[in-house]
Design an enzyme around this catalytic site. Structure first.
Site, PDB file in Angstrom:
ATOM      1  N   ASN A   1      38.668 -57.716  27.643  1.00 33.59           N
ATOM      2  CA  ASN A   1      37.422 -58.393  27.999  1.00 33.59           C
ATOM      3  C   ASN A   1      37.094 -58.294  29.485  1.00 33.59           C
ATOM      4  O   ASN A   1      36.081 -58.837  29.920  1.00 33.59           O
ATOM      5  CB  ASN A   1      37.493 -59.872  27.607  1.00 33.59           C
ATOM      6  CG  ASN A   1      37.574 -60.059  26.115  1.00 33.59           C
ATOM      7  OD1 ASN A   1      37.116 -59.222  25.356  1.00 33.59           O
ATOM      8  ND2 ASN A   1      38.167 -61.158  25.688  1.00 33.59           N
ATOM      9  N   CYS A   2      37.921 -57.626  30.258  1.00 34.79           N
ATOM     10  CA  CYS A   2      37.713 -57.506  31.701  1.00 34.79           C
ATOM     11  C   CYS A   2      36.688 -56.396  31.984  1.00 34.79           C
ATOM     12  O   CYS A   2      36.863 -55.253  31.548  1.00 34.79           O
ATOM     13  CB  CYS A   2      39.048 -57.185  32.376  1.00 34.79           C
ATOM     14  SG  CYS A   2      38.925 -56.756  34.112  1.00 34.79           S
ATOM     15  N   ASP A   3      35.620 -56.745  32.694  1.00 42.30           N
ATOM     16  CA  ASP A   3      34.575 -55.765  32.997  1.00 42.30           C
ATOM     17  C   ASP A   3      35.117 -54.573  33.772  1.00 42.30           C
ATOM     18  O   ASP A   3      34.748 -53.426  33.508  1.00 42.30           O
ATOM     19  CB  ASP A   3      33.435 -56.410  33.791  1.00 42.30           C
ATOM     20  CG  ASP A   3      32.608 -57.367  32.944  1.00 42.30           C
ATOM     21  OD1 ASP A   3      32.633 -57.242  31.704  1.00 42.30           O
ATOM     22  OD2 ASP A   3      31.948 -58.234  33.531  1.00 42.30           O
TER      23      ASP A   3
ATOM     24  N   ARG B   1      37.032 -52.299  31.528  1.00 40.43           N
ATOM     25  CA  ARG B   1      36.111 -51.545  30.669  1.00 40.43           C
ATOM     26  C   ARG B   1      35.458 -50.391  31.424  1.00 40.43           C
ATOM     27  O   ARG B   1      35.267 -49.306  30.871  1.00 40.43           O
ATOM     28  CB  ARG B   1      35.056 -52.466  30.077  1.00 40.43           C
ATOM     29  CG  ARG B   1      35.630 -53.328  28.961  1.00 40.43           C
ATOM     30  CD  ARG B   1      34.552 -53.994  28.191  1.00 40.43           C
ATOM     31  NE  ARG B   1      34.114 -55.206  28.881  1.00 40.43           N
ATOM     32  CZ  ARG B   1      33.610 -56.266  28.288  1.00 40.43           C
ATOM     33  NH1 ARG B   1      33.430 -56.262  26.990  1.00 40.43           N
ATOM     34  NH2 ARG B   1      33.254 -57.314  28.968  1.00 40.43           N
TER      35      ARG B   1
END
Length: 105
Positions: free
Chosen positions: A8-10, A13
């Protein structure tokens, strides 16, 4: 290439999008091998511990004084992200230097 981080870490990603052949290991869900943590700590020292994270802010002072390896074992999401292993070399963060070292960006 392996990216250690959170799904879930931008930033993780972004790294994965730039390196589509890489494998993402979600350290919260899958954990991280002790040998990798030890190698990363040897390479980067205490900057591997993300002291700006919510996890860090929620720790009491006694926990914050713990050995970094013990802290990261207990709270894998406390690791600065992403930690990238490519061809035996480690990179920390998704900086211009990391991108240049990986030949992406």
């Amino acid at each position: 290439m392996t990216i250690f981080g959170l799904k879930n870490c931008d930033t993780c990603r972004k790294a994965l999008k730039s390196c589509p052949s890489a494998t993402l290991i979600d350290v919260r869900a899958d954990g991280i091998a002790d040998r990798m943590l030890e190698a990363a700590l040897a390479e980067f020292g205490e900057i591997l511990v993300n002291k700006r994270s919510t996890t860090w802010r929620n720790l009491d002072e006694t926990a914050r004084q713990s050995d970094p390896l013990a802290l990261l074992r207990a709270h894998p999401s406390l690791m600065k992200r992403p930690l990238i292993e490519a061809e035996g070399k480690l990179y920390l963060g998704w900086t211009k230097e990391t991108q240049a070292g990986l030949g992406v960006g």
